[in-house]
Design a protein around this motif. Structure first.
Motif, PDB file in Angstrom:
ATOM      1  N   LYS A 124      30.076  59.711  86.479  1.00 32.11           N
ATOM      2  CA  LYS A 124      29.769  58.529  87.378  1.00 32.11           C
ATOM      3  C   LYS A 124      29.058  56.901  86.816  1.00 32.11           C
ATOM      4  O   LYS A 124      28.921  56.339  87.737  1.00 32.11           O
ATOM      5  CB  LYS A 124      28.825  58.878  88.611  1.00 32.11           C
ATOM      6  N   ASN A 125      29.136  56.613  85.112  1.00 33.40           N
ATOM      7  CA  ASN A 125      28.759  55.459  84.659  1.00 33.40           C
ATOM      8  C   ASN A 125      27.809  55.290  85.074  1.00 33.40           C
ATOM      9  O   ASN A 125      27.573  54.119  85.485  1.00 33.40           O
ATOM     10  CB  ASN A 125      30.290  54.800  85.328  1.00 33.40           C
ATOM     11  N   ARG A 126      26.755  56.092  84.802  1.00 31.92           N
ATOM     12  CA  ARG A 126      25.325  56.035  85.572  1.00 31.92           C
ATOM     13  C   ARG A 126      24.715  55.158  84.201  1.00 31.92           C
ATOM     14  O   ARG A 126      24.919  55.270  83.129  1.00 31.92           O
ATOM     15  CB  ARG A 126      24.651  56.670  86.233  1.00 31.92           C
ATOM     16  N   ARG A 127      23.286  54.090  84.458  1.00 32.84           N
ATOM     17  CA  ARG A 127      22.613  53.915  83.921  1.00 32.84           C
ATOM     18  C   ARG A 127      21.831  54.838  83.683  1.00 32.84           C
ATOM     19  O   ARG A 127      20.643  55.790  83.756  1.00 32.84           O
ATOM     20  CB  ARG A 127      21.695  52.791  84.399  1.00 32.84           C
ATOM     21  N   ALA A 128      21.325  55.088  81.980  1.00 34.56           N
ATOM     22  CA  ALA A 128      19.876  55.852  81.256  1.00 34.56           C
ATOM     23  C   ALA A 128      18.950  55.038  82.624  1.00 34.56           C
ATOM     24  O   ALA A 128      18.657  55.018  82.810  1.00 34.56           O
ATOM     25  CB  ALA A 128      19.063  55.240  80.279  1.00 34.56           C
ATOM     26  N   ALA A 129      18.147  56.420  82.029  1.00 32.63           N
ATOM     27  CA  ALA A 129      17.090  56.828  83.306  1.00 32.63           C
ATOM     28  C   ALA A 129      16.098  56.013  82.861  1.00 32.63           C
ATOM     29  O   ALA A 129      15.284  55.388  81.504  1.00 32.63           O
ATOM     30  CB  ALA A 129      15.931  57.987  82.843  1.00 32.63           C
ATOM     31  N   GLY A 130      15.383  54.480  84.056  1.00 32.81           N
ATOM     32  CA  GLY A 130      14.664  53.859  84.475  1.00 32.81           C
ATOM     33  C   GLY A 130      15.045  52.442  83.575  1.00 32.81           C
ATOM     34  O   GLY A 130      14.219  51.271  83.313  1.00 32.81           O
ATOM     35  N   ALA A 131      16.414  51.868  82.924  1.00 35.87           N
ATOM     36  CA  ALA A 131      17.420  51.013  82.365  1.00 35.87           C
ATOM     37  C   ALA A 131      16.771  50.027  83.433  1.00 35.87           C
ATOM     38  O   ALA A 131      16.764  48.869  83.166  1.00 35.87           O
ATOM     39  CB  ALA A 131      18.001  51.635  81.731  1.00 35.87           C
ATOM     40  N   ARG A 132      17.421  50.593  85.035  1.00 34.28           N
ATOM     41  CA  ARG A 132      17.346  49.190  85.853  1.00 34.28           C
ATOM     42  C   ARG A 132      16.371  48.696  85.927  1.00 34.28           C
ATOM     43  O   ARG A 132      15.604  47.207  86.148  1.00 34.28           O
ATOM     44  CB  ARG A 132      18.234  50.175  87.172  1.00 34.28           C
ATOM     45  N   ALA A 133      14.783  49.081  85.632  1.00 37.08           N
ATOM     46  CA  ALA A 133      13.819  48.971  85.907  1.00 37.08           C
ATOM     47  C   ALA A 133      13.482  48.203  84.966  1.00 37.08           C
ATOM     48  O   ALA A 133      12.538  47.240  85.263  1.00 37.08           O
ATOM     49  CB  ALA A 133      13.060  50.231  86.407  1.00 37.08           C
ATOM     50  N   ARG A 134      13.426  48.779  83.745  1.00 38.29           N
ATOM     51  CA  ARG A 134      13.638  47.614  82.648  1.00 38.29           C
ATOM     52  C   ARG A 134      14.064  46.174  82.625  1.00 38.29           C
ATOM     53  O   ARG A 134      13.104  45.394  82.892  1.00 38.29           O
ATOM     54  CB  ARG A 134      14.209  48.576  81.699  1.00 38.29           C
ATOM     55  N   LEU A 135      15.061  46.763  83.505  1.00 36.72           N
ATOM     56  CA  LEU A 135      15.480  45.266  83.452  1.00 36.72           C
ATOM     57  C   LEU A 135      15.302  44.388  84.132  1.00 36.72           C
ATOM     58  O   LEU A 135      15.563  42.715  84.171  1.00 36.72           O
ATOM     59  CB  LEU A 135      17.890  44.725  83.985  1.00 36.72           C
TER      60      LEU A 135
END
Length: 173
Positions: A120-131
């Protein structure tokens, strides 16, 4: 000029709360509201025009924001709204950008195909929150400015109260 730290964008005065709206002559109330609207509008325009980037106000380059400040009395006549409005001279409603500010960098969007994890081409856990946190902690492209509208109301609140008190007292008789 008043302190913009406390937002006083609403003014209520006591003394006429116990009466029903039908007891007042609406023509006189609307006349008082128009007078108050003109007063606060002129004060806000003056704050913006004379502020010239000082005191945290935006810089007046073209005058479009100054000209966009207007007032409107409600249909019932018991409320007046004073605010900048979008005019044809504005490409976007930029008084909102001036008041709230704009951060540098773009929002985190979708990942490019093949750049994420799994099928599903997902980000690593917490990557979006970090960005998002990095962007929030970053620099401002447009710094938030002080609220010249609330300052205008606060600066002229005693005049507004006396005008409205006189209008309500005259409208009762």
């Amino acid at each position: 000029m008043a302190n913009s730290a406390s937002v006083e964008s609403y003014l209520h005065f006591e003394g006429f709360d116990k009466f029903e709206r039908e007891a007042f002559d609406k023509r006189q109330i609307r006349a008082g509201m128009r007078k108050v609207g003109r007063l606060v509008t002129q004060r806000a325009q003056m704050n913006l025009a004379l502020g010239k980037g000082q005191d945290g106000y935006p810089v007046n380059r073209t005058g479009a924001t100054v000209e966009s400040i207007s007032f409107k009395v409600s249909r019932s006549g018991f409320l007046v709204r004073i605010s900048p409005t979008k005019t044809s001279a504005m490409e976007a409603f930029y008084p909102a950008y001036l008041h709230y500010g704009v951060k540098k960098g773009r929002r985190p969007g979708k990942l490019a195909p093949g750049k994420g994890k799994g099928r599903k081409n997902r980000r690593a856990a917490g990557a979006r929150a970090r960005l998002v946190a990095e962007r929030a902690a970053g620099e401002w492209r447009i710094k938030p400015r002080d609220n010249y509208m609330a300052d205008a109301l606060q600066d002229s609140s005693s005049q507004v109260q006396s005008i409205l008190s006189a209008a309500f007292a005259a409208a009762l008789s």
